[in-house]
Design a protein around this motif. Structure first.
Motif, PDB file in Angstrom:
ATOM      1  N   GLU A 143      35.128  38.745  22.699  1.00  0.00           N
ATOM      2  CA  GLU A 143      35.817  38.290  23.916  1.00  0.00           C
ATOM      3  C   GLU A 143      37.271  37.897  23.653  1.00  0.00           C
ATOM      4  O   GLU A 143      38.154  38.219  24.441  1.00  0.00           O
ATOM      5  CB  GLU A 143      35.052  37.092  24.487  1.00  0.00           C
ATOM      6  CG  GLU A 143      35.630  36.497  25.744  1.00  0.00           C
ATOM      7  CD  GLU A 143      34.841  35.273  26.173  1.00  0.00           C
ATOM      8  OE1 GLU A 143      35.453  34.192  26.308  1.00  0.00           O
ATOM      9  OE2 GLU A 143      33.611  35.392  26.387  1.00  0.00           O
ATOM     10  N   ILE A 144      37.526  37.219  22.545  1.00  0.00           N
ATOM     11  CA  ILE A 144      38.879  36.720  22.275  1.00  0.00           C
ATOM     12  C   ILE A 144      39.696  37.660  21.392  1.00  0.00           C
ATOM     13  O   ILE A 144      40.867  37.414  21.147  1.00  0.00           O
ATOM     14  CB  ILE A 144      38.852  35.317  21.634  1.00  0.00           C
ATOM     15  CG1 ILE A 144      38.219  35.356  20.243  1.00  0.00           C
ATOM     16  CG2 ILE A 144      38.160  34.320  22.553  1.00  0.00           C
ATOM     17  CD1 ILE A 144      38.401  34.096  19.436  1.00  0.00           C
ATOM     18  N   GLY A 145      39.073  38.709  20.885  1.00  0.00           N
ATOM     19  CA  GLY A 145      39.781  39.637  20.010  1.00  0.00           C
ATOM     20  C   GLY A 145      40.037  39.071  18.629  1.00  0.00           C
ATOM     21  O   GLY A 145      41.047  39.390  18.000  1.00  0.00           O
ATOM     22  N   ALA A 146      39.118  38.242  18.141  1.00  0.00           N
ATOM     23  CA  ALA A 146      39.260  37.679  16.795  1.00  0.00           C
ATOM     24  C   ALA A 146      39.204  38.804  15.774  1.00  0.00           C
ATOM     25  O   ALA A 146      38.474  39.784  15.950  1.00  0.00           O
ATOM     26  CB  ALA A 146      38.156  36.663  16.518  1.00  0.00           C
ATOM     27  N   ASP A 147      39.974  38.661  14.703  1.00  0.00           N
ATOM     28  CA  ASP A 147      39.904  39.666  13.656  1.00  0.00           C
ATOM     29  C   ASP A 147      39.407  39.091  12.331  1.00  0.00           C
ATOM     30  O   ASP A 147      39.357  39.788  11.328  1.00  0.00           O
ATOM     31  CB  ASP A 147      41.231  40.408  13.484  1.00  0.00           C
ATOM     32  CG  ASP A 147      42.425  39.497  13.361  1.00  0.00           C
ATOM     33  OD1 ASP A 147      42.244  38.282  13.157  1.00  0.00           O
ATOM     34  OD2 ASP A 147      43.552  39.994  13.469  1.00  0.00           O
ATOM     35  N   LEU A 148      38.996  37.803  12.346  1.00  0.00           N
ATOM     36  CA  LEU A 148      38.334  37.191  11.200  1.00  0.00           C
ATOM     37  C   LEU A 148      37.512  36.013  11.706  1.00  0.00           C
ATOM     38  O   LEU A 148      38.001  35.201  12.491  1.00  0.00           O
ATOM     39  CB  LEU A 148      39.343  36.697  10.156  1.00  0.00           C
ATOM     40  CG  LEU A 148      38.755  35.996   8.925  1.00  0.00           C
ATOM     41  CD1 LEU A 148      37.914  36.964   8.089  1.00  0.00           C
ATOM     42  CD2 LEU A 148      39.851  35.366   8.076  1.00  0.00           C
ATOM     43  N   ILE A 149      36.258  35.948  11.260  1.00  0.00           N
ATOM     44  CA  ILE A 149      35.389  34.815  11.555  1.00  0.00           C
ATOM     45  C   ILE A 149      35.261  34.016  10.261  1.00  0.00           C
ATOM     46  O   ILE A 149      34.951  34.579   9.209  1.00  0.00           O
ATOM     47  CB  ILE A 149      33.992  35.284  12.022  1.00  0.00           C
ATOM     48  CG1 ILE A 149      34.119  36.117  13.304  1.00  0.00           C
ATOM     49  CG2 ILE A 149      33.057  34.085  12.220  1.00  0.00           C
ATOM     50  CD1 ILE A 149      32.836  36.810  13.724  1.00  0.00           C
ATOM     51  N   ILE A 150      35.516  32.720  10.359  1.00  0.00           N
ATOM     52  CA  ILE A 150      35.375  31.835   9.193  1.00  0.00           C
ATOM     53  C   ILE A 150      34.289  30.830   9.532  1.00  0.00           C
ATOM     54  O   ILE A 150      34.419  30.064  10.492  1.00  0.00           O
ATOM     55  CB  ILE A 150      36.696  31.103   8.873  1.00  0.00           C
ATOM     56  CG1 ILE A 150      37.805  32.113   8.615  1.00  0.00           C
ATOM     57  CG2 ILE A 150      36.508  30.164   7.679  1.00  0.00           C
ATOM     58  CD1 ILE A 150      39.175  31.488   8.398  1.00  0.00           C
ATOM     59  N   MET A 151      33.213  30.845   8.746  1.00  0.00           N
ATOM     60  CA  MET A 151      32.095  29.965   9.061  1.00  0.00           C
ATOM     61  C   MET A 151      31.420  29.448   7.801  1.00  0.00           C
ATOM     62  O   MET A 151      31.535  30.040   6.735  1.00  0.00           O
ATOM     63  CB  MET A 151      31.072  30.681   9.943  1.00  0.00           C
ATOM     64  CG  MET A 151      30.438  31.903   9.340  1.00  0.00           C
ATOM     65  SD  MET A 151      29.383  32.810  10.506  1.00  0.00           S
ATOM     66  CE  MET A 151      28.113  31.615  10.857  1.00  0.00           C
ATOM     67  N   GLY A 152      30.753  28.324   7.958  1.00  0.00           N
ATOM     68  CA  GLY A 152      30.012  27.739   6.848  1.00  0.00           C
ATOM     69  C   GLY A 152      28.627  28.326   6.755  1.00  0.00           C
ATOM     70  O   GLY A 152      28.106  28.917   7.693  1.00  0.00           O
ATOM     71  N   SER A 153      28.043  28.148   5.587  1.00  0.00           N
ATOM     72  CA  SER A 153      26.666  28.591   5.365  1.00  0.00           C
ATOM     73  C   SER A 153      25.908  27.471   4.686  1.00  0.00           C
ATOM     74  O   SER A 153      26.431  26.800   3.801  1.00  0.00           O
ATOM     75  CB  SER A 153      26.631  29.838   4.484  1.00  0.00           C
ATOM     76  OG  SER A 153      25.296  30.170   4.164  1.00  0.00           O
TER      77      SER A 153
END
Length: 148
Positions: free
Chosen positions: A107-117
């Motif tokens: 939806e936002i056109g993100a080109d990198l997702i940064i997330m915890g695991s």
């Protein structure tokens, strides 16, 4: 090297989320790019329950989850704003966490997702699933996993 133009940071109440937000803040400062921070309020805990017996509990759960998500997003948003980073927040409701993350990324056109695991392995991972693993397999954009 790819220059990222819009980062997406999904967060929950875990320390891993805050570590991912810190990494995103550092990267966003280096790249001078906007960030969207998001939370998912999923229905997962109530799948299969008799709605009419627990309706007040569900309402209370969602109201509290919504307030917690808003507070968490506002807190993280302030830390980005203090550093001069353009930041937006989003809450998505009623979908599985990984599905919501990929949906917002598109939806936002993100080109990198940064997330915890959480870093679960073996039986724990098998029984509880892995949001990070699901996002990795579903996402059309790169995913940076931060482990603490």
């Amino acid at each position: 090297m790819t220059t990222y133009k819009h980062l997406l940071v999904p967060v929950d109440e875990s320390p891993m989320s805050y570590a991912a937000a810190e990494q995103a803040l550092s990267l966003a400062k280096d790249l001078n790019c906007p960030v969207t921070i998001m939370s998912v309020i999923a229905v997962d805990p109530f799948v299969g329950v008799d709605f009419y017996k627990v309706a007040p509990a569900i309402t209370d759960y969602f109201m509290q989850a919504e307030q917690n998500a808003q507070n968490r997003l506002a807190e993280i948003q302030q830390s980005f704003s203090r550093e001069g980073i353009s930041v937006d927040t989003k809450i998505i409701r009623g979908v599985a966490a990984s599905e919501g993350i990929v949906q917002i990324a598109n939806e936002i056109g993100a080109d990198l997702i940064i997330m915890g695991s959480h870093g679960r392995t073996g039986v724990k991972k098998m029984m509880l699933g892995s949001v990070a693993q699901n996002v990795l397999t579903q996402s059309p954009v790169p995913v940076l996993i931060v482990k603490v």
